[in-house]
Design a protein around this motif. Structure first.
Motif, mmCIF file in Angstrom:
data_model
loop_
_atom_site.group_PDB
_atom_site.id
_atom_site.type_symbol
_atom_site.label_atom_id
_atom_site.label_comp_id
_atom_site.label_asym_id
_atom_site.label_seq_id
_atom_site.Cartn_x
_atom_site.Cartn_y
_atom_site.Cartn_z
ATOM 1 N N GLY A 31 0.809 -1.222 0.000
ATOM 2 C CA GLY A 31 0.000 0.000 0.000
ATOM 3 C C GLY A 31 0.836 1.263 0.000
ATOM 4 N N ALA A 32 2.153 1.122 -0.152
ATOM 5 C CA ALA A 32 3.063 2.274 -0.135
ATOM 6 C C ALA A 32 3.543 2.589 -1.544
ATOM 7 C CB ALA A 32 4.262 1.987 0.763
ATOM 8 N N GLY A 33 3.545 3.861 -1.892
ATOM 9 C CA GLY A 33 4.173 4.283 -3.132
ATOM 10 C C GLY A 33 3.245 4.383 -4.322
ATOM 11 N N ASP A 34 3.755 5.081 -5.358
ATOM 12 C CA ASP A 34 2.985 5.279 -6.574
ATOM 13 C C ASP A 34 3.304 4.202 -7.604
ATOM 14 O OD1 ASP A 34 5.514 6.048 -7.505
ATOM 15 O OD2 ASP A 34 5.088 8.187 -7.309
ATOM 16 N N LEU A 35 2.704 4.321 -8.781
ATOM 17 C CA LEU A 35 2.914 3.358 -9.857
ATOM 18 C C LEU A 35 4.362 3.443 -10.332
ATOM 19 C CD1 LEU A 35 1.230 1.317 -11.576
ATOM 20 C CD2 LEU A 35 0.939 3.168 -13.235
ATOM 21 N N GLU A 36 5.034 2.291 -10.404
ATOM 22 C CA GLU A 36 6.450 2.275 -10.786
ATOM 23 C C GLU A 36 6.580 2.364 -12.305
ATOM 24 O OE1 GLU A 36 9.240 0.062 -8.405
ATOM 25 O OE2 GLU A 36 10.081 -0.834 -10.217
ATOM 26 N N VAL A 37 6.742 3.586 -12.791
ATOM 27 C CA VAL A 37 6.907 3.859 -14.219
ATOM 28 C C VAL A 37 8.216 4.616 -14.384
ATOM 29 C CG1 VAL A 37 5.925 4.955 -16.256
ATOM 30 C CG2 VAL A 37 4.407 3.983 -14.524
ATOM 31 N N PRO A 61 9.376 11.637 -14.531
ATOM 32 C CA PRO A 61 10.619 12.204 -14.002
ATOM 33 C C PRO A 61 10.762 12.206 -12.477
ATOM 34 C CG PRO A 61 9.726 13.587 -15.737
ATOM 35 C CD PRO A 61 8.680 12.562 -15.432
ATOM 36 N N ASP A 62 9.727 12.544 -11.735
ATOM 37 C CA ASP A 62 9.891 12.753 -10.292
ATOM 38 C C ASP A 62 9.062 11.806 -9.435
ATOM 39 O OD1 ASP A 62 11.779 14.921 -10.338
ATOM 40 O OD2 ASP A 62 10.162 16.168 -11.138
ATOM 41 N N ASN A 63 8.747 10.624 -9.981
ATOM 42 C CA ASN A 63 8.011 9.677 -9.148
ATOM 43 C C ASN A 63 8.979 8.941 -8.218
ATOM 44 O OD1 ASN A 63 9.278 7.923 -10.914
ATOM 45 N ND2 ASN A 63 7.419 6.880 -11.574
ATOM 46 N N ASP A 64 8.425 8.041 -7.402
ATOM 47 C CA ASP A 64 9.224 7.392 -6.367
ATOM 48 C C ASP A 64 10.430 6.638 -6.937
ATOM 49 O OD1 ASP A 64 7.494 8.327 -4.419
ATOM 50 O OD2 ASP A 64 6.282 6.495 -4.383
ATOM 51 N N ILE A 65 10.216 5.860 -8.010
ATOM 52 C CA ILE A 65 11.303 5.022 -8.510
ATOM 53 C C ILE A 65 12.418 5.858 -9.117
ATOM 54 C CG2 ILE A 65 10.204 4.623 -10.766
ATOM 55 C CD1 ILE A 65 12.436 2.181 -8.735
ATOM 56 N N ARG A 66 12.077 6.981 -9.761
ATOM 57 C CA ARG A 66 13.124 7.834 -10.329
ATOM 58 C C ARG A 66 13.916 8.535 -9.226
ATOM 59 N NH1 ARG A 66 12.949 9.209 -15.677
ATOM 60 N NH2 ARG A 66 15.022 10.055 -15.195
ATOM 61 N N ILE A 92 10.956 -0.405 -4.257
ATOM 62 C CA ILE A 92 11.186 0.127 -2.912
ATOM 63 C C ILE A 92 10.693 -0.867 -1.862
ATOM 64 C CG2 ILE A 92 10.636 2.010 -1.318
ATOM 65 C CD1 ILE A 92 10.624 3.888 -3.715
ATOM 66 N N ASP A 93 9.580 -1.550 -2.119
ATOM 67 C CA ASP A 93 9.126 -2.604 -1.212
ATOM 68 C C ASP A 93 10.233 -3.636 -0.986
ATOM 69 O OD1 ASP A 93 6.622 -1.474 -0.970
ATOM 70 O OD2 ASP A 93 5.522 -3.227 -1.681
ATOM 71 N N THR A 94 10.871 -4.065 -2.076
ATOM 72 C CA THR A 94 11.899 -5.095 -1.937
ATOM 73 C C THR A 94 13.161 -4.544 -1.297
ATOM 74 O OG1 THR A 94 11.025 -6.011 -3.994
ATOM 75 C CG2 THR A 94 12.982 -7.037 -3.106
ATOM 76 N N GLN A 95 13.441 -3.249 -1.493
ATOM 77 C CA GLN A 95 14.564 -2.651 -0.785
ATOM 78 C C GLN A 95 14.334 -2.716 0.721
ATOM 79 O OE1 GLN A 95 17.347 -1.698 -2.129
ATOM 80 N NE2 GLN A 95 18.252 -1.185 -0.148
ATOM 81 N N VAL A 96 13.124 -2.391 1.130
ATOM 82 C CA VAL A 96 12.781 -2.472 2.549
ATOM 83 C C VAL A 96 12.876 -3.921 3.022
ATOM 84 C CG1 VAL A 96 10.937 -2.117 4.252
ATOM 85 C CG2 VAL A 96 11.351 -0.388 2.479
#
Length: 404
Positions: free
Chosen positions: A176-182, A186-191, A225-229
């Motif tokens: 339930g954490a974070g936005d769509l990984e695209v 430019p400025d979303n969580d994965i970037r 990011i889930d897997t990083q955690v």
């Protein structure tokens, strides 16, 4: 005097231009490194680009008997019959290996810098290996239960979007954490995450800034990011680095031919990317696939709990079934335990990495296929679907249509 001033101005402009160019290169290094044809070099030379931590092999090599030869397989895609040569050209294959019954039946290295001893950047296929390590840690009691909240092991994430999700919800990408990984936004969580890795920023701060976008356990949302955690949970629970735990509990026990390695963040304290920084040879990845195909046993020793392997073939949760993942997954996949599931009677499953990395496992047919690639883009649904179509055709050909 005028000439002297003009010369100084030109020199200053040149220096400023060079400085601006260096800044641009620094900020855009990730994009440049993943473009073709540069990415064929980058994906085989990550140890020259980033700091690393080795994952040493053990003393004895587990043999892959058999003799690689031509594999005359065709598959139908886009209304046309295609060959493996077509697959490799269309999907930028750099290495390709097929095991059947534990024997090597096909192995080719079309990539410019590829070969049996070359370690390939596996991107998110790393996630599946992280899951295997978590399963071992649960079996050993270092992680008490997958029902434990993440903050049991990472109390510094209290008050963030990761305060509430369980280890199991991270394993299934349902935090339930974070936005769509695209990767093109430019400025979303994965970037922001990627920029912190290569640019010297703080991964912890990026993770702490991620917003809650759904109730934990309610929906699938693919998240590196889930897997990083999850990797940090593993390190906290075991008191050792991801690379060292992987070496002691996995790599030294599968009979690997070569050391693997994780590349690390540039910023200190340096950390491995549990969702994307493992580098290994194609043959050693095939050994990982064989371990999963054999239910967690290899060469007469139990390495991964059998029940943990079974979790990766499908968990029965409706929102994780094939075709039910929503915008965060392609329609021909389901998801479970950091593996992509394919459903059907065979219940084959695969590890995946961006730019076309595959570890395809069909236990019923006793077939393992490894494919590394250098796609020009991170994600490509058409290339992915063509690859899955071809891999299924290979399983049919090698194991016989009666194994469907």
């Amino acid at each position: 005097m005028t000439t002297l001033v003009s010369g100084r101005l030109l020199n200053a402009a040149a220096i400023a231009g060079a400085g601006a160019g260096a800044v641009w290169l620094w900020r855009n290094q990730g994009r440049l490194a993943t473009r073709r044809p540069i990415n064929e070099w980058t994906f085989t030379h990550m140890a020259t680009v980033m700091p690393t931590e080795d994952v040493p092999r053990g003393g004895r090599v587990f043999p892959l008997p058999g003799r690689s030869g031509p594999l005359e397989v065709s598959y139908t895609f886009g209304g046309a019959e295609r060959s493996l040569t077509d697959l490799h050209r269309n999907t930028n294959t750099t290495s390709f290996l097929v095991l059947h019954g534990g024997e090597l039946v096909h192995e080719v290295y079309p990539g410019r810098f590829a070969g049996p001893g070359v370690r390939f950047q596996m991107f998110s296929l790393t996630k599946s290996v992280t899951s295997m390590l978590v399963g071992i840690a649960v079996d050993e009691g270092a992680i008490k239960s997958v029902a434990d909240p993440v903050t049991t092991y990472l109390p510094d994430l209290a008050g963030t979007a990761y305060d509430g999700p369980t280890v199991e919800q991270l394993l299934d990408m349902c935090s339930g954490a974070g936005d769509l990984e695209v990767h093109t936004v430019p400025d979303n969580d994965i970037r922001r995450f990627e920029r912190a890795i290569s640019g010297g920023g703080s991964l912890r701060e990026v993770v702490r800034s991620v917003r809650r976008t759904a109730q934990p356990g309610a929906r699938f949302n693919y998240s590196t990011i889930d897997t990083q955690v999850l990797g940090w949970v593993l390190e906290s629970a075991t008191g050792t680095s991801l690379a060292r735990y992987a070496a002691e509990r996995l790599w030294s026990r599968i009979g690997a031919e070569h050391d693997a390695y994780y590349w690390l963040t540039r910023a200190r304290p340096r950390t491995a990317i549990g969702g994307g920084s493992l580098n290994a040879t194609t043959r050693d990845l095939a050994r990982i696939g064989l371990l999963m195909s054999r239910g967690g046993e290899l060469n007469g020793q139990r390495i991964v709990p059998e029940q943990w392997v079974a979790r990766g073939r499908g968990r029965g949760a409706e929102h994780l079934e094939v075709g039910a993942l929503g915008p965060s997954g392609y329609p021909h996949y389901g998801y479970a335990n950091q593996w992509w599931t394919l459903g059907g009677t065979r219940r084959a499953f695969t590890g995946l990495g961006i730019h076309g990395q595959y570890l395809y496992v069909d236990p019923q047919a006793d077939v393992v296929i490894v494919k590394t690639s250098a796609w020009p883009t991170a994600d490509d649904q058409a290339r992915d679907l063509e690859t899955v179509t071809a891999l299924r055709a290979i399983v049919d050909h090698v194991a016989g249509a009666g194994n469907r």
